[in-house]
Design a protein around this motif. Structure first.
Motif, PDB file in Angstrom:
ATOM      1  N   PRO A 172      -5.238   3.412   7.046  1.00 17.57           N
ATOM      2  CA  PRO A 172      -4.666   2.647   8.195  1.00 17.57           C
ATOM      3  C   PRO A 172      -3.018   1.993   7.874  1.00 17.57           C
ATOM      4  N   PHE A 173      -2.676   1.745   6.564  1.00 19.48           N
ATOM      5  CA  PHE A 173      -1.385   1.658   6.131  1.00 19.48           C
ATOM      6  C   PHE A 173      -0.416   2.348   6.738  1.00 19.48           C
ATOM      7  N   PHE A 174      -0.725   4.050   6.569  1.00 18.42           N
ATOM      8  CA  PHE A 174       0.494   4.728   6.876  1.00 18.42           C
ATOM      9  C   PHE A 174       0.072   5.775   8.237  1.00 18.42           C
ATOM     10  N   GLY A 375      -6.917  -1.606  -7.216  1.00 21.09           N
ATOM     11  CA  GLY A 375      -5.543  -1.566  -7.560  1.00 21.09           C
ATOM     12  C   GLY A 375      -4.812  -1.220  -6.509  1.00 21.09           C
ATOM     13  N   LEU A 376      -5.276  -0.066  -5.676  1.00 21.22           N
ATOM     14  CA  LEU A 376      -4.626   0.492  -4.538  1.00 21.22           C
ATOM     15  C   LEU A 376      -4.918  -0.409  -3.404  1.00 21.22           C
ATOM     16  N   SER A 377      -5.975  -1.335  -3.293  1.00 23.77           N
ATOM     17  CA  SER A 377      -6.014  -2.272  -2.270  1.00 23.77           C
ATOM     18  C   SER A 377      -5.251  -3.221  -2.333  1.00 23.77           C
ATOM     19  N   ILE A 378      -5.053  -3.977  -3.720  1.00 25.73           N
ATOM     20  CA  ILE A 378      -4.176  -5.066  -3.692  1.00 25.73           C
ATOM     21  C   ILE A 378      -2.603  -4.207  -3.581  1.00 25.73           C
ATOM     22  N   ALA A 379      -2.157  -3.120  -4.133  1.00 27.56           N
ATOM     23  CA  ALA A 379      -0.985  -2.751  -3.765  1.00 27.56           C
ATOM     24  C   ALA A 379      -0.432  -2.804  -2.391  1.00 27.56           C
ATOM     25  N   LEU A 380      -1.564  -1.954  -1.599  1.00 24.46           N
ATOM     26  CA  LEU A 380      -1.178  -1.686  -0.169  1.00 24.46           C
ATOM     27  C   LEU A 380      -1.281  -2.878   0.814  1.00 24.46           C
TER      28      LEU A 380
END
Length: 464
Positions: A172-174, A375-380
């Protein structure tokens, strides 16, 4: 600056206390509010908790709960039907005992690429691996590394189409799907598999020359001799896996794009677009169909279908709330002034190539939290929009950003405090001292090299 110190201290405490076994569900809100206090915002504590932390947590659950739920149910059905054991035994039988390591790695890879969770894979494959390694006098301490290589590296983050949550989070971010940058993903997967196998076979030869052997171990695993005569045939066992893979591909590339989804742009549906949801829709439908397929094909093999489904449902709650709590934590941190300093510094690490910054940020956060998805969720959630804007600015394909993000989550996440690392070592009846070195090589060092290669190729040639 004091606020930045508070953020750093909060992150260090999160990593340390998670390693010590404290629940992230409790740690995340407490340490988020700890950082808020350091920022001089004590009067905003309750508001930060109810309006920022819980909103971040709830938003993640709304978006990804179906994947956790269906993945857990699918894995439990694969386990209780005996399908997972059938697939593992097939590779052992066909590749022969001389290729014991490869057979275990490929068994884990096929199962996880088909949507089966690591925990089910571990319980299904470990008994077979233990018996095989003992027969061939291969050190038992190498089993965790073999499981990690097959289940938690290329099939989790690199191989295009994998239904792993780490491959779904960037979509959903990209505005991408599970097949983002397929060429680069395949090349990275081949590199990880070949290099990982080279390392493990080298370790076997070294152990053999030193006459180490399997070792003296008390086998207490409850499933050690559980390979049953009523397990389904290979064809029956593989059909649900193929259903996940084929359904996901067909829906993503053909069926869903042909539907009239203009209604998504209305207020009622959040003013979104098909590109933002197509990947999630496809994997949800694929897992539902796969679960139904297992039940239909294994109606007699599964002792109690209702109990299997219920256990799968129950087992999905803790993983998603752990990750969602980390996302809520990230939402609070991202709202603090100190984070702006940290964000600008990390983005400025490679100002002309956001791929490098993205990889560093996600790796560091995955390492701190001990969770690839966390980590991926926090970053994005905190920087996804920034990276999308930078990708547009520098002409970088969103698919390449997706693949780098996914792969970056699957390296430093596998530090000693990672939940999967601890689970696999415990499952095998071993210790970090015995097994972690080889796990570190195949799940941290080799994926980091693969990630570097993808960034280099992507920078030179673009996404393919």
């Amino acid at each position: 600056m004091i606020g930045l110190i508070g953020i750093v201290l909060s992150l260090i405490l999160l990593m340390y206390l998670a390693y010590k076994g404290f629940s992230v569900i409790i740690l995340a809100p407490l340490l988020a509010l700890f950082a808020v206090m350091w920022s001089g915002l004590s009067n905003e504590l309750l508001g930060m908790y109810s309006q920022v932390f819980m909103t971040g947590l709830g938003g993640y659950i709304i978006k990804y709960f179906p994947l956790f739920l269906l993945g857990a149910v699918f894995g439990k059905l694969m386990d209780d039907s005996g399908s997972a054991r059938t697939i593992a035994n097939f590779f052992v039988d066909k590749l022969g005992h001389k290729r014991a390591m490869l057979s275990i790695v490929l068994s884990c890879a096929v199962l996880t690429y088909g949507g089966v969770s690591l925990f089910v894979v571990g319980f299904a494959v470990f008994p077979i691996a233990a018996a095989l390694f003992k027969e061939l006098d291969i050190p038992k301490r190498l089993i965790p590394a073999a499981i990690m290589l097959g289940a938690l590296t290329f099939t989790m983050t690199a191989l295009p189409g994998t239904p792993a949550i780490q491959n779904a989070i960037p979509m959903p971010f990209f505005n991408t799907d599970l097949y983002a940058a397929p060429g680069l993903g395949i090349l990275a997967s081949i590199f990880i598999l070949v290099t990982g196998m080279w390392w493990l076979n080298r370790r076997i030869k070294t152990a053999s020359s030193q006459q180490e052997g399997y070792g003296q171990h008390i086998e207490s695993h409850p499933h050690l001799n559980s390979v049953g005569s009523t397990d389904p045939s290979l064809i029956i066992a593989m059909i649900p896996i193929l259903v996940v893979i084929i359904t996901n591909l067909v829906l993503t590339k053909f069926i869903l794009p042909s539907l009239d989804t203009a209604y998504l742009a209305t207020d009622k549906f959040g003013n979104t677009s098909l590109n933002s949801v197509i990947g999630l829709w496809a994997i949800i439908c694929a897992l539902v169909l796969a679960c139904v397929t297992i039940i239909v094909l294994n109606w007699k093999q599964i002792a109690n279908i209702k109990d299997s489904i219920q256990q799968g449902v129950s087992s999905s709650f803790l993983p998603i709330f752990n990750t969602a709590s980390e996302v809520g934590y990230g939402s609070v941190i991202a709202s603090l002034a100190g984070f702006i300093i940290l964000r600008d510094f990390l983005v400025g690490v490679a100002p002309s190539n956001p791929l490098i910054s993205e990889a560093i940020v996600i790796n560091v956060l995955a390492g701190i939290t001990g969770s690839a998805s966390g980590g991926l969720s926090i970053a994005l959630n905190t920087m996804g929009e920034t990276y999308m804007n930078l990708a547009t600015q520098f002409g970088i394909s969103p698919e390449l950003m997706h693949r780098v993000a996914s792969m970056a989550s699957g390296a430093l996440d596998s530090l000693p405090h990672n939940g999967a690392v601890i689970t696999i070592i415990t499952l095998c009846g071993l210790t970090h001292k015995q097994s972690y070195y080889d796990m570190f090589i195949v799940a941290v060092i080799i994926p980091l090299f693969a990630l570097s290669g993808v960034i280099t190729l992507g920078t030179i040639f673009g996404s393919f």
